[in-house]
Design a protein around this motif. Structure first.
Motif, PDB file in Angstrom:
ATOM      1  N   ILE A 119       0.836  -1.205   0.000  1.00 13.47           N
ATOM      2  CA  ILE A 119       0.000   0.000   0.000  1.00 13.47           C
ATOM      3  C   ILE A 119       0.867   1.251   0.000  1.00 13.47           C
ATOM      4  O   ILE A 119       1.847   1.332   0.736  1.00 13.47           O
ATOM      5  N   MET A 120       0.497   2.215  -0.830  1.00 13.16           N
ATOM      6  CA  MET A 120       1.075   3.557  -0.721  1.00 13.16           C
ATOM      7  C   MET A 120      -0.044   4.475  -0.241  1.00 13.16           C
ATOM      8  O   MET A 120      -1.091   4.571  -0.878  1.00 13.16           O
ATOM      9  N   PRO A 121       0.152   5.133   0.901  1.00 17.32           N
ATOM     10  CA  PRO A 121      -0.905   5.989   1.431  1.00 17.32           C
ATOM     11  C   PRO A 121      -1.229   7.165   0.504  1.00 17.32           C
ATOM     12  O   PRO A 121      -0.414   7.551  -0.322  1.00 17.32           O
ATOM     13  N   LEU A 122      -2.426   7.693   0.660  1.00 20.18           N
ATOM     14  CA  LEU A 122      -2.796   8.941   0.008  1.00 20.18           C
ATOM     15  C   LEU A 122      -3.778   9.643   0.939  1.00 20.18           C
ATOM     16  O   LEU A 122      -4.301   9.005   1.863  1.00 20.18           O
ATOM     17  N   PRO A 123      -4.021  10.932   0.744  1.00 23.45           N
ATOM     18  CA  PRO A 123      -4.943  11.612   1.656  1.00 23.45           C
ATOM     19  C   PRO A 123      -6.292  10.898   1.678  1.00 23.45           C
ATOM     20  O   PRO A 123      -6.823  10.563   0.627  1.00 23.45           O
ATOM     21  N   GLY A 124      -6.784  10.608   2.854  1.00 25.48           N
ATOM     22  CA  GLY A 124      -8.092   9.983   2.999  1.00 25.48           C
ATOM     23  C   GLY A 124      -8.073   8.462   3.031  1.00 25.48           C
ATOM     24  O   GLY A 124      -9.120   7.835   3.183  1.00 25.48           O
ATOM     25  N   TRP A 125      -6.873   7.871   2.964  1.00 26.80           N
ATOM     26  CA  TRP A 125      -6.848   6.393   2.856  1.00 26.80           C
ATOM     27  C   TRP A 125      -7.241   5.694   4.147  1.00 26.80           C
ATOM     28  O   TRP A 125      -7.506   4.506   4.136  1.00 26.80           O
ATOM     29  N   THR A 126      -7.343   6.437   5.252  1.00 27.53           N
ATOM     30  CA  THR A 126      -7.744   5.777   6.499  1.00 27.53           C
ATOM     31  C   THR A 126      -9.249   5.894   6.762  1.00 27.53           C
ATOM     32  O   THR A 126      -9.736   5.440   7.783  1.00 27.53           O
ATOM     33  N   LEU A 127      -9.977   6.503   5.823  1.00 29.79           N
ATOM     34  CA  LEU A 127     -11.434   6.585   5.990  1.00 29.79           C
ATOM     35  C   LEU A 127     -12.057   5.190   5.953  1.00 29.79           C
ATOM     36  O   LEU A 127     -11.631   4.338   5.175  1.00 29.79           O
ATOM     37  N   ILE A 226      -8.882  10.683  -1.281  1.00 27.87           N
ATOM     38  CA  ILE A 226     -10.181  10.051  -1.078  1.00 27.87           C
ATOM     39  C   ILE A 226     -10.958  10.993  -0.177  1.00 27.87           C
ATOM     40  O   ILE A 226     -10.429  11.469   0.830  1.00 27.87           O
ATOM     41  N   GLU A 227     -12.211  11.304  -0.576  1.00 30.23           N
ATOM     42  CA  GLU A 227     -12.995  12.272   0.191  1.00 30.23           C
ATOM     43  C   GLU A 227     -14.149  11.608   0.912  1.00 30.23           C
ATOM     44  O   GLU A 227     -14.661  10.574   0.459  1.00 30.23           O
ATOM     45  N   GLY A 228     -14.563  12.215   1.989  1.00 27.49           N
ATOM     46  CA  GLY A 228     -15.724  11.726   2.710  1.00 27.49           C
ATOM     47  C   GLY A 228     -15.728  12.302   4.104  1.00 27.49           C
ATOM     48  O   GLY A 228     -14.679  12.601   4.655  1.00 27.49           O
ATOM     49  N   LYS A 229     -16.929  12.480   4.670  1.00 23.93           N
ATOM     50  CA  LYS A 229     -17.024  13.047   6.016  1.00 23.93           C
ATOM     51  C   LYS A 229     -16.660  12.003   7.042  1.00 23.93           C
ATOM     52  O   LYS A 229     -15.663  12.118   7.728  1.00 23.93           O
ATOM     53  N   SER A 230     -17.473  10.968   7.148  1.00 24.61           N
ATOM     54  CA  SER A 230     -17.155   9.938   8.128  1.00 24.61           C
ATOM     55  C   SER A 230     -16.842   8.615   7.449  1.00 24.61           C
ATOM     56  O   SER A 230     -16.444   7.664   8.089  1.00 24.61           O
ATOM     57  N   ILE A 235     -13.495   9.332  -4.827  1.00 26.84           N
ATOM     58  CA  ILE A 235     -12.042   9.389  -5.032  1.00 26.84           C
ATOM     59  C   ILE A 235     -11.752  10.414  -6.128  1.00 26.84           C
ATOM     60  O   ILE A 235     -12.495  10.494  -7.119  1.00 26.84           O
ATOM     61  N   ILE A 236     -10.740  11.231  -5.894  1.00 26.13           N
ATOM     62  CA  ILE A 236     -10.371  12.270  -6.842  1.00 26.13           C
ATOM     63  C   ILE A 236      -9.026  11.887  -7.446  1.00 26.13           C
ATOM     64  O   ILE A 236      -8.068  11.619  -6.704  1.00 26.13           O
ATOM     65  N   VAL A 237      -8.960  11.861  -8.765  1.00 23.71           N
ATOM     66  CA  VAL A 237      -7.710  11.497  -9.429  1.00 23.71           C
ATOM     67  C   VAL A 237      -7.364  12.550 -10.480  1.00 23.71           C
ATOM     68  O   VAL A 237      -8.231  13.326 -10.903  1.00 23.71           O
ATOM     69  N   ARG A 238      -6.095  12.576 -10.868  1.00 30.17           N
ATOM     70  CA  ARG A 238      -5.730  13.368 -12.041  1.00 30.17           C
ATOM     71  C   ARG A 238      -5.438  12.381 -13.153  1.00 30.17           C
ATOM     72  O   ARG A 238      -4.632  11.471 -12.994  1.00 30.17           O
ATOM     73  N   ASP A 239      -6.128  12.530 -14.285  1.00 31.95           N
ATOM     74  CA  ASP A 239      -5.938  11.539 -15.342  1.00 31.95           C
ATOM     75  C   ASP A 239      -4.667  11.838 -16.140  1.00 31.95           C
ATOM     76  O   ASP A 239      -3.986  12.831 -15.878  1.00 31.95           O
ATOM     77  N   CYS A 240      -4.385  10.987 -17.125  1.00 32.37           N
ATOM     78  CA  CYS A 240      -3.092  11.091 -17.810  1.00 32.37           C
ATOM     79  C   CYS A 240      -2.992  12.381 -18.629  1.00 32.37           C
ATOM     80  O   CYS A 240      -1.906  12.767 -19.045  1.00 32.37           O
ATOM     81  N   ARG A 241      -4.126  13.050 -18.853  1.00 32.93           N
ATOM     82  CA  ARG A 241      -4.052  14.322 -19.574  1.00 32.93           C
ATOM     83  C   ARG A 241      -4.097  15.529 -18.644  1.00 32.93           C
ATOM     84  O   ARG A 241      -4.240  16.656 -19.077  1.00 32.93           O
ATOM     85  N   GLY A 242      -4.012  15.236 -17.360  1.00 35.12           N
ATOM     86  CA  GLY A 242      -3.892  16.336 -16.406  1.00 35.12           C
ATOM     87  C   GLY A 242      -5.220  16.853 -15.878  1.00 35.12           C
ATOM     88  O   GLY A 242      -5.251  17.824 -15.123  1.00 35.12           O
ATOM     89  N   ARG A 243      -6.333  16.214 -16.271  1.00 38.94           N
ATOM     90  CA  ARG A 243      -7.634  16.684 -15.778  1.00 38.94           C
ATOM     91  C   ARG A 243      -7.962  16.027 -14.443  1.00 38.94           C
ATOM     92  O   ARG A 243      -7.701  14.845 -14.247  1.00 38.94           O
TER      93      ARG A 243
END
Ligand SMILES: Cc1cc2nc3c(=O)[nH]c(=O)nc-3n(C[C@H](O)[C@H](O)[C@H](O)COP(=O)(O)OP(=O)(O)OC[C@H]3O[C@@H](n4cnc5c(N)ncnc54)[C@H](O)[C@@H]3O)c2cc1C
Ligand SMILES: Cc1cc2nc3c(=O)[nH]c(=O)nc-3n(C[C@H](O)[C@H](O)[C@H](O)COP(=O)(O)OP(=O)(O)OC[C@H]3O[C@@H](n4cnc5c(N)ncnc54)[C@H](O)[C@@H]3O)c2cc1C
Lengths: 455, 390
Positions: A119-127, A226-230, A235-243
């Motif tokens: 696993i590589m952590p990212l923001p929100g991975w402990t939700l 990864i977003e969420g209140k509780s 999940i928010i990603v940047r695609d290969c074209r930068g969007r």
């Protein structure tokens, strides 16, 4: 008669036990799991009605063959499911079951303990709602449960598409498959992958089935957060074209391939050495799986090779045992097996290039991201501890100062990311950052297992 | 070759060496602290973390109380409390003979002004309802405390460094010679130190630096088995110890329960190994479940031990060399050096700067081993694999 013990009831352990049973050695097969088959080919729990043919797809024949092989030796071995090996001392294994703790002694030991997700952590991975990719499969196969109704599969792993497809087949909504490796890297790895054409074709068929089903398939993405209140909401990603793209979901399966579960091997005295391809410390073995006196290793617990390599290397390790005990001398068969294991494991090395561990991502993690979820230690706490005077630059010392890797999982989850963080922050090669040392118990055991069987 | 001229070279960056360097620096001395690995990674960083006053060797109370006073001011001294916590210490008896023992310990403690409460079964049930029935009586000392050993030594060394101490890590002392009034300290790196005083605080590795100067002690390396559990709701506030040593346990507010227990196991300072036999872990788990039954379902997540120097009378060596002026020994802390660590550092700084210390240290003189010494009762009970003493 020699006492041969096999730990792990996956393809490697079963094939080892078959070979030993064929020579009437009556091996002991210890498996923590309650159902035989290991991680990939586990039989469903009794009473759970799963369509294994649908679930296993192209692998169904192998699944049935392995389960049948086990059934055929069932009364020629001493099979002990639900048995965790938690410590090794000399030629004695300490095991824990629901009944308590006891010991099993051996003349030769084959460890086939398999692997777990990296696993590589990212923001929100402990939700709540974020699962390891393998965990997502386990919950499906062991309990017949989805990790969510609308699931995003993220990371980079040959199991990513497989797991997504299994979920789809059984009725879950797969909102996206976000592979962090660019398509170009996969195409470049193709010539080497073609060394195992069937496996490569299988991988491609997973991909096309998912695409045909209209699942968004993204390559070369950056997982932003990864977003969420509780619990997980998107999940928010940047695609290969930068969007930037947002996928609403209630669960995320996250994984970057597998890492060997080599803790028992290390406790048994196997020498660990750094492997530059996987950026992990792996036990050192010879071509047949010997790792020391009376110690043999097989399957994914040594180096990730997949199920076919696990079966072949289990058989090979058992042959090494038989030959070291002076029971068989059929060198030609061993040579063929050895070549097969070598070829399959080399194939996995090519896979490591097609599914890249994002070592560099650790530099970009912001200070508030949790690295160690057991002890809730953030990336920033680790950086600050390292920055102070006389600060640690070795993972075991970082652990001693920050508690990272000190919790229930003992760094089995955060260990690889911690190594990357320490190396990158100290500006040293990853092998110089060291690896977390193991100690018993390899998994948590309750005080109650120690009772002298009177309660 | 890097040549450093200093007043004092301290060999060993454990708790003892670090506190000594700290107090010397506060008195204006130029100090080089030399550590073969990193500071605080050996015994000082792996110990149980008890700052226990109950049940000590009577002649050690002046030193021990001086140390406790420093612990209580830790935050003022180094700007970090390192999880120091005045938890109190509950000394538990399983039978009448053990009750006599703790009552006797209590008398000694009380004679040094430590307040001890004597608790019978009914009082225990009221105050500490989680205690198992096996405990029939206990003495409680509120001033006993705990701190986090993983944090303390690096924190002390860091402040020492900021006070001007040259802290050298990954550097092993190989040779110490004396010519005239000057010591020459050679290492396995290009560092060489010339100085007027040498403090031998090399823990379980210290003997060679005594023997080089014609004196010795029957030191041997060992460590108690320890384990830690997963976090559990916090309810065990005091540090708990049974007289037979089968359970020495405490819970930290974040929930983990830490346990140490006897008998200790021989360790290997050359290979740097401190094994924990699984049978001892199981035995300790069972004992803990008896003393605190609510922990029965709690999971053990890791075992470890450390490499500590022990002596047959279970007392450390602290004080001046009896062969070589300027050489000072402080090693062999027999499993209780964490508590007295700051006090030892302070006393050694006084010996070096003032020529003497008010705190009585004569029971700890290295010369005591020239005669037959009385082997401690604890020594007989608390080890299983005593190696041939050197
Ligand atoms: C969670 C997960 C899911 C996977 N799903 C798939 C899949 O669907 N398809 C696929 O092709 N591959 C899958 N894989 C890859 C899989 O690892 C290999 O294909 C194959 O199972 C490896 O075989 P093995 O015999 O080496 O180990 P495994 O099959 O992993 O078997 C190891 C066994 O050892 C036991 N064990 C481990 N430690 C101990 C211990 N201390 N004491 C006692 N027993 C112990 C485990 O419980 C397990 O039963 C998965 C891997 C993981 C980690
Ligand atoms: C498991 C365990 C539990 C314990 N529990 C407690 C407790 O609860 N309460 C308590 O009061 N005490 C306890 N102790 C004892 C306490 O930890 C020690 O007495 C104390 O830490 C000793 O400190 P030290 O500085 O002498 O030793 P150490 O911490 O061992 O330091 C000596 C240092 O010298 C270095 N060194 C050695 N040779 C050389 C060389 N040639 N050159 C350079 N450096 C060298 C070593 O690397 C080491 O860092 C326990 C000990 C153990 C092992």
């Amino acid at each position: 008669m020699s006492n041969v013990v096999v730990v792990g009831g996956g393809p490697a352990g079963i094939r080892a036990a078959c070979m030993l049973a064929a020579h009437r050695l009556r091996p002991v097969l210890l498996d923590e799991a309650r159902n035989v088959g290991g991680q990939g080919y586990r039989a469903p729990s009794p009473g759970l009605r799963l369509d294994m043919d649908a679930l296993m797809g192209g692998e169904a024949a192998k699944y049935h063959a392995l389960q049948a092989a086990f059934a055929s030796i069932r009364d020629q071995i001493e099979y002990r499911p639900g048995t965790l090996v938690w410590a090794i001392e000399g030629k004695t294994l300490h095991v824990a079951t629901d009944e308590g703790s006891s010991t099993v002694s051996f003349d030769a030991l084959i460890l086939a303990t398999g692997a777990m997700d990296r696993i590589m952590p990212l923001p929100g991975w402990t939700l709540p709602g974020v699962f390891a990719l393998g965990g997502a499969q386990v919950s499906l196969k062991d309990q017949g449960c989805f990790i969510g109704r609308r699931v995003a599969f993220c990371g980079s792993s040959p199991l990513l598409n497989l797991a997504a497809l299994q979920y789809r087949k059984l009725g879950a909504d797969v909102v996206a498959v976000c592979d962090t490796t660019p398509l170009g890297a996969k195409v470049r790895a193709a010539p080497q992958l073609a060394a195992a054409p069937r496996t490569m074709m299988r991988g491609i068929s997973y991909l096309t089935s998912l695409m045909r089903a209209g699942t968004p398939m993204l390559h070369g993405v950056t997982l932003l957060r990864i977003e969420g209140k509780s619990r997980v909401e998107a999940i928010i990603v940047r695609d290969c074209r930068g969007r930037e793209r947002r996928f609403a979901c209630d669960a995320v399966a996250l994984g970057y391939g597998l890492k060997p579960e080599a803790q028992l091997a290390e406790l048994a005295g196997a020498e660990m050495r750094f492997d530059a391809t996987s950026r992990l410390w792996l036990p050192k073995i010879d071509a047949d799986g010997r790792a020391g006196r009376s110690l043999y290793l097989a399957g994914d617990s040594v180096v990730i090779g997949g199920a076919d390599a696990a079966e072949a290397s289990g058989e090979l390790a058992a042959r090494a045992v038989l030959s070291d005990l002076g029971i068989v001398h059929a060198r030609s068969v061993a040579r063929g097996l050895r070549r097969r294991v070598f070829r399959l494991r080399r194939f996995q090395r090519a896979l490591a290039r097609a599914f890249v561990w994002p070592a560099n991502r650790v530099k970009d993690l912001s200070d508030d991201v949790a690295l160690c979820r057991c002890e809730n230690v953030s990336v920033g706490e680790i950086r600050r501890a390292m920055d102070q005077a006389l600060g640690p630059i070795e993972v075991n010392r970082v652990k001693a100062i920050t508690r990272c890797g000190m919790g229930r999982c003992q760094g089995r989850v955060c260990g690889p990311a911690l190594q990357e963080l320490v190396a990158s922050h100290a500006g040293i090669p990853i092998e110089a950052a060291g690896r977390l040392r193991v100690q018993a118990p390899v998994k948590p055991i309750p005080l109650s297992v120690a009772r002298t069987l009177a309660e | 070759m890097t040549r450093l001229i200093a007043d004092v070279a301290v060999l060993g960056g454990g708790l003892i060496g670090s506190w000594t360097a700290y107090f010397l620096a506060r008195r204006g001395k130029r100090v080089v602290l030399i550590e073969k690995g990193v500071v605080g990674a050996q015994s000082s960083g792996t110990n149980f973390g008890n700052l226990r006053l109950q049940g000590r060797f009577p002649g050690q109370y002046p030193l021990s109380l001086r140390a406790q006073d420093l612990w209580e001011r830790l935050e003022d001294l180094i700007g970090d409390s390192c999880e120091f916590d005045a938890t109190g210490h509950l000394y538990c008896a399983f039978d009448e003979a053990e009750r006599d023992k703790i009552d006797h310990y209590a008398e000694v403690s009380e004679s040094y002004g430590i307040r001890i409460e004597h608790l019978d079964r009914a009082q225990l049930k009221r105050r500490f309802p989680w205690l198992g029935r096996k405990v029939i009586a206990a003495t409680y000392s509120a001033r006993d405390a705990t701190a986090n050993p993983r944090l303390v030594t690096p924190a002390v060394a860091r402040v020492a460094k900021s006070l001007g101490v040259t802290v050298v890590e990954h550097c092993a002392v190989r040779e110490v010679r004396k010519s005239g009034d000057t010591f020459h300290v050679d290492t396995d790196t290009d560092l060489q130190v010339e100085c007027g005083h040498v403090v031998n605080a090399a823990g379980a590795w210290a003997l060679e630096f005594a023997e080089r100067f014609g004196e010795t002690a029957p030191l041997f390396p060992a460590g108690p088995p320890q384990f830690v559990t997963e976090p559990f709701p916090y309810f065990i506030t005091p540090s708990v110890q049974t007289v037979d040593g089968s359970v020495i346990a405490r819970q930290i507010p974040r929930g983990n329960v830490i346990l140490a227990g006897y008998p200790r196991t021989a360790a290997d300072p050359i290979l740097n190994r401190a094994p924990v036999p699984p049978v001892k872990t199981l035995a300790a788990m069972e004992c803990l479940a008896e003393v605190v039954p609510a922990l029965r379902s709690c999971h053990v997540i890791r075992v470890w031990s450390g490499i500590e120097g022990y002596l047959p009378d279970m007392l450390p060596v602290i004080g001046q060399s009896e062969t070589t002026p300027g050489l000072i020994h402080a090693f062999g802390f027999c499993g209780h050096g964490f508590q007295i660590g700051p006090g030892v550092g302070l006393c050694l700084s006084e010996i070096i700067v003032d020529g003497h210390t008010e705190t009585p240290l004569s029971p700890f003189a290295i010369g005591r081993f020239q005669q037959e010494i009385e082997v401690s009762d604890k020594f007989k009970r608390e080890f299983d694999a005593v190696r041939k003493t050197p």
